[in-house]
Each structure stands twice: as structure tokens, then as C-alpha cells.
Write a protein that holds these residues in place. Structure first.
Motif, PDB file in Angstrom:
ATOM      1  N   ALA A  28     -40.992  18.673   4.058  1.00  0.00           N
ATOM      2  CA  ALA A  28     -41.915  19.761   3.756  1.00  0.00           C
ATOM      3  C   ALA A  28     -42.341  20.511   5.006  1.00  0.00           C
ATOM      4  O   ALA A  28     -42.791  21.664   4.920  1.00  0.00           O
ATOM      5  CB  ALA A  28     -43.145  19.220   3.029  1.00  0.00           C
ATOM      6  N   HIS A  29     -42.187  19.880   6.184  1.00  0.00           N
ATOM      7  CA  HIS A  29     -42.592  20.520   7.434  1.00  0.00           C
ATOM      8  C   HIS A  29     -41.403  20.815   8.345  1.00  0.00           C
ATOM      9  O   HIS A  29     -41.546  20.934   9.565  1.00  0.00           O
ATOM     10  CB  HIS A  29     -43.628  19.645   8.141  1.00  0.00           C
ATOM     11  N   GLY A  30     -40.224  20.947   7.743  1.00  0.00           N
ATOM     12  CA  GLY A  30     -39.068  21.418   8.484  1.00  0.00           C
ATOM     13  C   GLY A  30     -38.441  20.427   9.422  1.00  0.00           C
ATOM     14  O   GLY A  30     -37.746  20.813  10.361  1.00  0.00           O
ATOM     15  N   ALA A  31     -38.672  19.130   9.192  1.00  0.00           N
ATOM     16  CA  ALA A  31     -38.102  18.102  10.057  1.00  0.00           C
ATOM     17  C   ALA A  31     -36.996  17.340   9.331  1.00  0.00           C
ATOM     18  O   ALA A  31     -37.055  17.148   8.109  1.00  0.00           O
ATOM     19  CB  ALA A  31     -39.178  17.131  10.525  1.00  0.00           C
ATOM     20  N   TYR A  32     -36.003  16.909  10.102  1.00  0.00           N
ATOM     21  CA  TYR A  32     -34.937  16.061   9.572  1.00  0.00           C
ATOM     22  C   TYR A  32     -35.439  14.624   9.594  1.00  0.00           C
ATOM     23  O   TYR A  32     -35.779  14.083  10.649  1.00  0.00           O
ATOM     24  CB  TYR A  32     -33.673  16.205  10.416  1.00  0.00           C
ATOM     25  N   GLY A  33     -35.481  13.977   8.426  1.00  0.00           N
ATOM     26  CA  GLY A  33     -36.062  12.652   8.315  1.00  0.00           C
ATOM     27  C   GLY A  33     -35.057  11.523   8.395  1.00  0.00           C
ATOM     28  O   GLY A  33     -33.949  11.609   7.858  1.00  0.00           O
ATOM     29  N   MET A  34     -35.455  10.451   9.081  1.00  0.00           N
ATOM     30  CA  MET A  34     -34.687   9.210   9.161  1.00  0.00           C
ATOM     31  C   MET A  34     -35.631   8.062   8.840  1.00  0.00           C
ATOM     32  O   MET A  34     -36.856   8.202   8.968  1.00  0.00           O
ATOM     33  CB  MET A  34     -34.099   9.043  10.562  1.00  0.00           C
ATOM     34  N   ALA A  74     -39.924  12.281  17.059  1.00  0.00           N
ATOM     35  CA  ALA A  74     -41.218  11.761  16.611  1.00  0.00           C
ATOM     36  C   ALA A  74     -40.989  10.520  15.760  1.00  0.00           C
ATOM     37  O   ALA A  74     -40.012  10.436  15.007  1.00  0.00           O
ATOM     38  CB  ALA A  74     -41.977  12.814  15.805  1.00  0.00           C
ATOM     39  N   VAL A  75     -41.900   9.577  15.900  1.00  0.00           N
ATOM     40  CA  VAL A  75     -41.865   8.343  15.113  1.00  0.00           C
ATOM     41  C   VAL A  75     -43.177   8.215  14.364  1.00  0.00           C
ATOM     42  O   VAL A  75     -44.251   8.382  14.949  1.00  0.00           O
ATOM     43  CB  VAL A  75     -41.656   7.105  16.008  1.00  0.00           C
ATOM     44  N   LYS A  76     -43.083   7.929  13.088  1.00  0.00           N
ATOM     45  CA  LYS A  76     -44.266   7.579  12.290  1.00  0.00           C
ATOM     46  C   LYS A  76     -44.113   6.124  11.845  1.00  0.00           C
ATOM     47  O   LYS A  76     -43.066   5.730  11.330  1.00  0.00           O
ATOM     48  CB  LYS A  76     -44.397   8.493  11.081  1.00  0.00           C
ATOM     49  N   ILE A  77     -45.119   5.313  12.093  1.00  0.00           N
ATOM     50  CA  ILE A  77     -45.084   3.901  11.724  1.00  0.00           C
ATOM     51  C   ILE A  77     -46.089   3.663  10.607  1.00  0.00           C
ATOM     52  O   ILE A  77     -47.250   4.051  10.705  1.00  0.00           O
ATOM     53  CB  ILE A  77     -45.432   3.005  12.929  1.00  0.00           C
ATOM     54  N   ALA A 224     -44.354  15.099  12.089  1.00  0.00           N
ATOM     55  CA  ALA A 224     -43.327  16.141  12.032  1.00  0.00           C
ATOM     56  C   ALA A 224     -43.782  17.413  12.730  1.00  0.00           C
ATOM     57  O   ALA A 224     -42.967  18.122  13.347  1.00  0.00           O
ATOM     58  CB  ALA A 224     -42.987  16.441  10.571  1.00  0.00           C
ATOM     59  N   LEU A 225     -45.081  17.714  12.651  1.00  0.00           N
ATOM     60  CA  LEU A 225     -45.595  18.958  13.218  1.00  0.00           C
ATOM     61  C   LEU A 225     -45.851  18.879  14.721  1.00  0.00           C
ATOM     62  O   LEU A 225     -45.762  19.897  15.418  1.00  0.00           O
ATOM     63  CB  LEU A 225     -46.898  19.347  12.515  1.00  0.00           C
ATOM     64  N   GLY A 234     -53.879  21.234  16.560  1.00  0.00           N
ATOM     65  CA  GLY A 234     -53.156  22.169  15.714  1.00  0.00           C
ATOM     66  C   GLY A 234     -52.337  21.471  14.654  1.00  0.00           C
ATOM     67  O   GLY A 234     -52.301  21.900  13.486  1.00  0.00           O
ATOM     68  N   ALA A 235     -51.662  20.375  15.033  1.00  0.00           N
ATOM     69  CA  ALA A 235     -50.849  19.633  14.070  1.00  0.00           C
ATOM     70  C   ALA A 235     -51.722  19.021  12.978  1.00  0.00           C
ATOM     71  O   ALA A 235     -51.377  19.059  11.790  1.00  0.00           O
ATOM     72  CB  ALA A 235     -50.055  18.554  14.788  1.00  0.00           C
ATOM     73  N   ALA A 236     -52.873  18.447  13.364  1.00  0.00           N
ATOM     74  CA  ALA A 236     -53.740  17.795  12.388  1.00  0.00           C
ATOM     75  C   ALA A 236     -54.392  18.798  11.444  1.00  0.00           C
ATOM     76  O   ALA A 236     -54.501  18.555  10.239  1.00  0.00           O
ATOM     77  CB  ALA A 236     -54.806  16.978  13.112  1.00  0.00           C
ATOM     78  N   VAL A 237     -54.828  19.936  11.968  1.00  0.00           N
ATOM     79  CA  VAL A 237     -55.446  20.962  11.122  1.00  0.00           C
ATOM     80  C   VAL A 237     -54.450  21.453  10.074  1.00  0.00           C
ATOM     81  O   VAL A 237     -54.774  21.575   8.885  1.00  0.00           O
ATOM     82  CB  VAL A 237     -55.964  22.127  11.980  1.00  0.00           C
ATOM     83  N   GLU A 238     -53.229  21.728  10.507  1.00  0.00           N
ATOM     84  CA  GLU A 238     -52.209  22.235   9.579  1.00  0.00           C
ATOM     85  C   GLU A 238     -51.838  21.173   8.543  1.00  0.00           C
ATOM     86  O   GLU A 238     -51.669  21.476   7.354  1.00  0.00           O
ATOM     87  CB  GLU A 238     -50.982  22.670  10.364  1.00  0.00           C
TER      88      GLU A 238
END
Length: 279
Positions: A28-34, A74-77, A224-225, A234-238
Motif C-alpha cells: 500500500a506504500h509502494g514498497a516491495y515486500g519480503m 527496511a526491516v519490520k519485526i 516502508a515509508l 513524517g513517516a509516522a504522521v503519514e
């Protein structure tokens, strides 16, 4: 370049939380997910019926396969489950040093089911946290990390977000987004602490039961942002604005009979056509 974002988390076969929700938020935010799976779960909108952990050594194998071949921006855990898995994830992060790491310390599901063993909290706090750039706990998770009761109002949130910001060794302390969704009132207030400066993020509180996986969605959107924006604010607000609309339009999905998910693709899918009245 298109951002490459990696989620390290458990699965949700109903699609509302975990790896499945993370991949939707990335897209949804234009990132390629793995994705790297830490656990298989049997769950739906009504709760968690079972958890099948992935062996820690195979978590390492998955991570090394990705990092050895693909640029990771970017990594999200998310859900890690136990201390052994936390340690192998920390080891891989030390070796590969990705530029953005967001930790959503998944401890308890929306349904109340515990998803992180109590004895693993110390490992998460002591071994993983120094490698993280942004920590995104909700109020019960913050209380678990600090060993205190959950915050009951914004004043207690302010105290706890500063205490969370002081965890870990000096020079390796993450920014913190403390999510206030468990409080009541017309506004949903989150507190973002970056370099000692506190920013108050607000949005109208959406009256919906469709809150399954909201923490996963928000933290993944921020991850992703962040490579696409100049800073965490900026990333958190969006991301928060996106999630608010996703909650507002969640009833369009009609997923499950319990706590349904937000509408991750509200900006991409057209709203359903109104039904014509029967003659």
C-alpha cells in the motif's frame, strides 16, 4: 529505487495480522515486500487457536537467504515468540546491519492471547532493542517492557515513552512510538519520541470493532515509508493518517465474525457500488 522491505513475524491465515498484514501495508506504500516466518499460527478474527514455532536455526536460514541476495532497505519485526528466536534475529541484524529496523513488540494479540513467552521479554529488551531504530509498543506492551501497569492517561503515557526511550545502552537507544489506542476519548493519541523530542500525533478515534492487526499495519507502513521520507515524524504522521482511513473503511471488507482487519488497500480499491433497492 523502489524500497525493499522485509517483515520478520508470524503468519495469520485469516490475513488480518502478522506477515500477511505486513506485506499488504508494504504494498500500500509502494514498497516491495519480503517475509521471514517465525511461527505458523492458527487464528482468525475471533482469536488464536494454536501456534507452531519455526525452529530458530531455520529462521536464520531464511534471513541469510534474503540478505545474501536482495538489498534490504527496511526491516519490520513482529511476533518472535521466544528468547531463542529473538537471539538469532539479533545475531543476523548485527551481521547485516540494515539501515532501518522497526520493532513492533508483539506480546499479546487483540483477542488477549499471549504471543511472546514471559521469559523472552528480557532477551527482547537487552539483546534486540539496541539494534532497533524505532520501537512501536501499544500500552500493554510498553507496560510489559517496563514492568509497570499500563498507562491510564496521556500523562502516564508521557512518562512511559521517556522511560522506554532510556532503555538500552547509551548511543544505541531507539526512537519510540507509544500507541494510545487502548485509551478512550474522541481522539486517538500516539506519542513519538525522537532524539529526546516528543511529538504528539492525533487522529479521530474510529468507532469500529475492526482492529485486528492494526499494530502490524501501522509499524509496517512506517517501515516502508521511512526510506522514502526525511525522518521518523513524517513517516509516522503519514502512516497514522493512512491507518485512520483504513479503519474508517474497514466495514467494506466483511471479514470474519470477530475483530476484522482494517482496509489496507482503501486508496487502491474502489468503494463497493451501492446496492439498488429491490422493486
Amino acid at each position: 529505487m523502489i524500497v525493499h522491505a522485509l517483515t520478520i513475524a508470524g503468519s495469520d491465515p485469516s490475513g488480518g495480522a502478522g506477515v500477511q498484514a505486513d506485506l499488504k501495508a508494504f504494498s500500500a506504500h509502494g514498497a516491495y515486500g519480503m517475509s521471514v516466518l517465525t511461527a505458523l499460527t492458527a487464528q482468525n478474527t475471533r482469536g488464536v487457536q494454536g501456534v507452531h514455532p519455526v525452529p530458530p536455526s531455520f529462521v536464520t536460514d531464511q534471513l541469510d537467504s534474503v540478505f545474501d541476495d536482495v538489498r534490504v532497505d527496511a526491516v519490520k519485526i513482529g511476533m518472535l515468540g521466544d528468547a531463542a528466536t529473538i537471539r538469532v534475529v539479533a545475531d543476523v541484524l548485527r551481521r547485516w546491519a540494515p539501515p532501518v529496523v522497526v520493532l513492533d513488540p508483539v506480546m499479546v494479540a487483540t483477542s488477549g492471547d499471549r504471543l511472546l513467552a514471559a521469559d523472552a521479554v528480557a532477551a527482547l529488551r537487552d539483546e534486540l532493542l539496541p539494534l532497533v531504530h524505532l520501537l512501536t509498543p501499544n500500552l500493554p506492551e510498553a507496560a510489559d517492557l517496563l514492568g509497570v501497569p499500563p498507562a491510564r492517561d496521556e500523562a502516564e503515557m508521557t512518562d512511559q515513552v521517556h522511560r522506554l526511550g532510556a532503555l538500552g545502552p547509551a548511543g544505541a537507544r531507539p526512537s519510540v512510538l507509544l500507541k494510545g489506542g487502548h485509551l478512550e476519548g474522541p481522539e486517538s493519541v500516539d506519542l513519538l519520541l525522537v532524539d529526546g523530542e516528543l511529538t504528539r500525533l492525533t487522529a479521530p478515534r474510529v468507532p469500529t470493532r475492526n482492529t485486528h492487526g492494526t499494530g502490524c499495519a501501522l509499524s509496517s507502513a512506517i517501515a516502508a515509508l521511512r526510506p522514502q521520507r526525511s525522518g521518523w515524524i513524517g513517516a509516522a504522521v503519514e502512516a497514522k493518517a493512512w491507518l485512520t482511513t483504513a479503519l474508517e473503511r474497514s466495514d467494506e471488507l466483511h471479514v470474519g465474525s470477530g475483530h476484522g482487519p482494517p482496509h489496507h488497500f482503501h486508496a487502491l480499491w474502489p468503494p463497493p457500488a451501492p446496492t439498488s433497492p429491490r422493486r
